[in-house]
Motif scaffolding. Sequence first.
Motif, PDB file in Angstrom:
ATOM      1  N   ASN A  29       1.007  -1.426   0.078  1.00  8.30           N
ATOM      2  CA  ASN A  29       0.063  -0.016  -0.061  1.00  8.30           C
ATOM      3  C   ASN A  29       0.671   1.416  -0.013  1.00  8.30           C
ATOM      4  N   PHE A  30       2.041   1.336   0.449  1.00  5.30           N
ATOM      5  CA  PHE A  30       2.898   2.503   0.562  1.00  5.30           C
ATOM      6  C   PHE A  30       3.916   2.447  -0.249  1.00  5.30           C
ATOM      7  N   ILE A  31       4.535   1.352  -0.747  1.00  3.47           N
ATOM      8  CA  ILE A  31       5.828   1.204  -1.331  1.00  3.47           C
ATOM      9  C   ILE A  31       5.953   0.782  -2.779  1.00  3.47           C
ATOM     10  N   SER A  32       5.024  -0.263  -3.098  1.00  4.97           N
ATOM     11  CA  SER A  32       4.665  -0.800  -4.420  1.00  4.97           C
ATOM     12  C   SER A  32       3.926   0.323  -5.178  1.00  4.97           C
ATOM     13  N   THR A  33       2.926   0.987  -4.743  1.00  2.00           N
ATOM     14  CA  THR A  33       2.307   1.868  -5.387  1.00  2.00           C
ATOM     15  C   THR A  33       2.991   3.138  -5.775  1.00  2.00           C
ATOM     16  N   THR A  34       2.426   3.849  -7.065  1.00  2.00           N
ATOM     17  CA  THR A  34       2.969   5.123  -7.432  1.00  2.00           C
ATOM     18  C   THR A  34       2.094   6.299  -6.904  1.00  2.00           C
ATOM     19  N   THR A  35       1.074   5.987  -6.370  1.00  2.00           N
ATOM     20  CA  THR A  35       0.281   7.144  -6.339  1.00  2.00           C
ATOM     21  C   THR A  35       0.387   8.025  -5.128  1.00  2.00           C
ATOM     22  N   GLY A  36       0.157   9.171  -5.193  1.00  2.00           N
ATOM     23  CA  GLY A  36       0.604  10.168  -3.957  1.00  2.00           C
ATOM     24  C   GLY A  36      -0.318   9.812  -2.809  1.00  2.00           C
ATOM     25  N   PHE A  37       0.031  10.323  -1.473  1.00  2.00           N
ATOM     26  CA  PHE A  37      -0.447  10.088  -0.343  1.00  2.00           C
ATOM     27  C   PHE A  37      -0.862  11.289   0.475  1.00  2.00           C
ATOM     28  N   SER A  38      -1.797  11.246   0.919  1.00  2.00           N
ATOM     29  CA  SER A  38      -2.152  12.458   1.948  1.00  2.00           C
ATOM     30  C   SER A  38      -2.634  11.953   3.491  1.00  2.00           C
ATOM     31  N   ALA A  39      -2.670  12.728   4.251  1.00  2.00           N
ATOM     32  CA  ALA A  39      -2.800  12.276   5.718  1.00  2.00           C
ATOM     33  C   ALA A  39      -4.123  11.540   5.757  1.00  2.00           C
ATOM     34  N   SER A  40      -5.058  11.849   5.271  1.00  2.00           N
ATOM     35  CA  SER A  40      -6.373  11.107   5.270  1.00  2.00           C
ATOM     36  C   SER A  40      -6.398   9.744   4.730  1.00  2.00           C
ATOM     37  N   ILE A  41      -5.407   9.525   3.404  1.00  2.00           N
ATOM     38  CA  ILE A  41      -5.274   8.332   2.757  1.00  2.00           C
ATOM     39  C   ILE A  41      -4.348   7.427   3.603  1.00  2.00           C
TER      40      ILE A  41
END
Length: 308
Positions: A29-41
């Motif tokens: 969910n946090f390393i393999s993915t290339t999408t950005g992250f926010s605090a809510s996500i």
Amino acid sequence: MLTRLFSHSKPIAFAILSILFAIAFVVENFISTTTGFSASIIFSKLGVLAVFLLIVFLLNFMVKRNKIHQHHTFAASSFVLLIIAFPEILRSTEFVFSYFFLLLSFRRILSLKTNTNFKQKLFDSSFLLSISIWFEPFHWLFIAVIYFGVIMYASQNYRHFIIPVVGLAVGFVLRLCYFLIFENKWIGFQDYLPEFTGIDFFFDSFKYGSLLGLLLLILVWIIFQLPVIFNRAKLHQSESLSIVLFFMLISIAVMIFNNSPLAMDAIYLVWPLSILIGNYFQLKSTKKWIKEVFYMIFLAGIVFSALY
């Protein structure tokens, strides 16, 4: 080595399983993915991780509370090692919440054997199932599991056949009110109708087709061991195992009819299969080397999934 580690239910075994699952979840969910992250996500993902861990502990709680297993973590470890091989499940949100409520419903069905608060348990089970249906419409098929429990434990009282309908109706009315008030529309009833499109889509992906084949081989092996498992089980264990087997049968039906990706649906087979594996591992006739081979197969599935 793994057999010795999971042959008891000490906290160290659960700690290792939790850490292993958390690592796999973070990677997917946090390393393999290339999408950005926010605090809510990030917080929502951590909430999903918490629900996944609750599912693991709920599995262990149900098999111990209902005395399906002895004191070991074979079922929990089998579930964790098998589910990690399906990373799409780890990335799910609504699906995992749906399955969590389904398992809460199933827990109440297993507790029917105590013959206490029977009507309350039936209502709770059907209402929790209705919440699960909010997320996954095809979970309505699991109403058959509730009635299987009624037939097994209290078929002499016709009122017990009405209560599950009431629980589902309450959940349905609440869902309908939500749609009318917040979305100003009716529920799409066509979403609840089975749609059989064949089994070819199970093998569209070589990766998940191979992993499904692995699960089916394990299932076939366990099925051949069922006579021994039931012969060694006490009466209450046999009853609970019968409900688990029926739950698996309905789970397979859901896999066939809901037309969802196999990468997500694998949990339907993995969860009840893990319980049966735990029962098989606790048999005195099951050699230690057989258990180690099973764990090596589980780990091989994870490696295959990661590399493919």
